[in-house]
Design a protein around this motif. Sequence first.
Motif, short mmCIF file in Angstrom:
data_model
loop_
_atom_site.label_atom_id
_atom_site.label_comp_id
_atom_site.label_asym_id
_atom_site.label_seq_id
_atom_site.Cartn_x
_atom_site.Cartn_y
_atom_site.Cartn_z
N CYS A 93 0.83 -1.22 0.00
CA CYS A 93 0.00 0.00 0.00
C CYS A 93 0.85 1.26 0.00
O CYS A 93 0.33 2.36 -0.23
CB CYS A 93 -0.95 0.01 1.19
SG CYS A 93 -0.14 0.14 2.81
N ASN B 22 -9.88 7.88 -2.73
CA ASN B 22 -10.40 7.30 -1.49
C ASN B 22 -10.80 8.39 -0.50
O ASN B 22 -11.84 8.30 0.15
CB ASN B 22 -9.36 6.37 -0.86
CG ASN B 22 -9.87 5.70 0.40
OD1 ASN B 22 -11.04 5.34 0.48
ND2 ASN B 22 -9.02 5.53 1.38
N LEU B 61 -12.65 2.92 -1.70
CA LEU B 61 -11.84 1.77 -1.29
C LEU B 61 -11.41 0.95 -2.50
O LEU B 61 -10.29 0.44 -2.56
CB LEU B 61 -12.63 0.91 -0.30
CG LEU B 61 -12.94 1.59 1.05
CD1 LEU B 61 -13.85 0.71 1.90
CD2 LEU B 61 -11.66 1.91 1.81
N TRP B 65 -7.71 -0.07 -3.82
CA TRP B 65 -7.40 -1.47 -4.11
C TRP B 65 -6.64 -1.58 -5.44
O TRP B 65 -5.75 -2.42 -5.59
CB TRP B 65 -8.70 -2.28 -4.16
CG TRP B 65 -8.51 -3.75 -4.31
CD1 TRP B 65 -8.08 -4.62 -3.35
CD2 TRP B 65 -8.74 -4.53 -5.49
NE1 TRP B 65 -8.03 -5.89 -3.85
CE2 TRP B 65 -8.43 -5.88 -5.17
CE3 TRP B 65 -9.18 -4.24 -6.78
CZ2 TRP B 65 -8.55 -6.91 -6.08
CZ3 TRP B 65 -9.30 -5.26 -7.69
CH2 TRP B 65 -8.98 -6.59 -7.35
N VAL B 77 -5.01 -5.95 5.40
CA VAL B 77 -5.12 -4.57 5.89
C VAL B 77 -5.71 -4.54 7.30
O VAL B 77 -5.53 -3.56 8.03
CB VAL B 77 -5.99 -3.71 4.91
CG1 VAL B 77 -7.47 -3.98 5.11
CG2 VAL B 77 -5.69 -2.24 5.07
N GLY B 78 -6.35 -5.61 7.68
CA GLY B 78 -6.99 -5.62 9.00
C GLY B 78 -6.14 -6.19 10.12
O GLY B 78 -6.65 -6.44 11.21
N THR B 87 -5.88 0.37 9.22
CA THR B 87 -6.64 -0.80 9.67
C THR B 87 -7.95 -0.36 10.30
O THR B 87 -9.02 -0.92 10.02
CB THR B 87 -5.81 -1.60 10.70
OG1 THR B 87 -4.63 -2.07 10.08
CG2 THR B 87 -6.60 -2.78 11.25
N GLU B 89 -9.58 2.34 9.77
CA GLU B 89 -10.48 2.83 8.71
C GLU B 89 -11.22 1.65 8.06
O GLU B 89 -12.42 1.72 7.79
CB GLU B 89 -9.68 3.59 7.64
CG GLU B 89 -10.54 4.15 6.52
CD GLU B 89 -9.78 4.30 5.20
OE1 GLU B 89 -8.89 3.48 4.92
OE2 GLU B 89 -10.09 5.24 4.46
N SER B 90 -10.46 0.56 7.83
CA SER B 90 -11.10 -0.59 7.18
C SER B 90 -12.16 -1.21 8.09
O SER B 90 -13.22 -1.64 7.62
CB SER B 90 -10.04 -1.63 6.79
OG SER B 90 -9.53 -2.27 7.94
N ALA B 93 -15.15 1.03 7.96
CA ALA B 93 -15.86 0.84 6.69
C ALA B 93 -16.72 -0.42 6.74
O ALA B 93 -17.88 -0.42 6.28
CB ALA B 93 -14.86 0.75 5.54
#
Lengths: 220, 280
Positions: A93, B22, B61, B65, B77-78, B87, B89-90, B93
């Motif tokens: 990322c 994003n 998002l 990606w 990402v988590g 993380t 933010e995810s 979401a």
Amino acid sequence: MTRWAMVADLRRCVGCQTCTASCKQANATPPEVQWRRVLDMEVGEYPAVKRVFVPVGCMHCDEPPCMHVCPSTATKKRPDGIVTIDYELCIGCSYCAIACPYQARYKTDRASFAYGKATVQETQAFNPKRLAVATKCTFCVDRIDAGLAKGLTPGIDPEATPACVNSCISQTLSFGDLEDPHSNVSQLLAENQTFRMHEELGTGPGFYYIWDKKQGDASA
Amino acid sequence: MNDNFGPKPWHQTNWDFRAAFNFMFGSAGAGLLVAVAISGAAGNALRAEMLLGMALIGAGLLSVWFEIGRPLRAMNVGFNPFTSWMTRESFAAGLVFALGLAAVWFASLHLAQAAALAALVFAYCQGRILQAAKGIPAWRVPALIWLVFTTALAEGAGLFVALAVLADTPARGALGYFSLALIARVLAWSIYRGGVAKAAVRPALAALDRAGKMLVQLGTVAPLALLLVGWFVPEVARVLMPLAGVAALATGWQFKFVLITRAAYNQGFALPHLPVRGTR
């Protein structure tokens, strides 16, 4: 405990870029990726002009911003202070690259080679796990670990020492354990005036720059 | 920026328009969910606006990606909720989508309000993501968190007002909320501008000032003026109010686009001392 750190004596560096070349050879980094590079700065105005050469790369910080922001836990800090990247976890990322105040991180999306087609050395050293993920200087952690396993001392024994330090022709770069008061780097820090890059950010870099002797030693 | 020696800062090359999308779509979507929840919308209007809000967040998002190097590992990402705002933010979401879809399914305002709370957290996380990037002086200013947050509220409210006009004249409460969000955003910009002046380099400041000027003139003064005229001349309100909403949305988007793709200079390298060579 051990805290591996690097010291660069800015009075000694001649900007030969041997450390850069050595790092590229040891770590097989692709074109435009330099885990160890040397900035070539010209400061002042004619006739009082100076050139300064500054080795830079990952500073292996005490509080690495790259590690804190990493959403995948790919970036970690070992107890000995070395900041590592798990290429299997990294999602590419680039958040770590944005967060790093030292521009030490790279991401290469496609395989590329110095002369188009891979040389023998590039073929042997090519690691597809490094594609599309963050990469950076590792302090040659594999050499350090392998050397320690053999009872060698990183920073003293070349086999256990980062490639850039081994190759430095002017002994600008030194590597060792900050926690050991008798280590080469501890001695250098005790005898000289140093600074760390962007110290005001509170990252606690593990890379020190010597710029002068300590005041009391100036005449020595 | 300082008197240190070193190469001049240069613009980061890691995040491009896909990352900017994003922050643009995500905050507008989150802001829309908040505006819907506050408005007390019901039935199909609630459903449509909730779906649009979530679609915007999803588009943001999805855009990111497309930027990541290893998209098949996106679930990683988590893994770091302990320190990473990306993380968090995810997670926010995920909560927005779960609660939002439930709200759409049951046409429930209470669930929509719960989704709006998650959307507020999502917008806050977006601000923290940028502020945690220590490598970019224009982002690490603490006031940016609230600028990003209030921008989400203003964009969402603007979008809500613009959409509401399609069905009917928006309620006074919605217009009041829109006005407050605009004022909060411009105040946050003013505070951020004061902070960033000490941190960012000249080209970054120049880009921010151009975007900020738009935010103030076209994104705040103009919409408030349009709302005022619409208030006193109801015959033209149906034309002016969508214009006000779109202006608030568009200027917020352009500001964030500039923030990510034009003002994100690093701080280069800086030597507080030059090496002392030779004898003295």
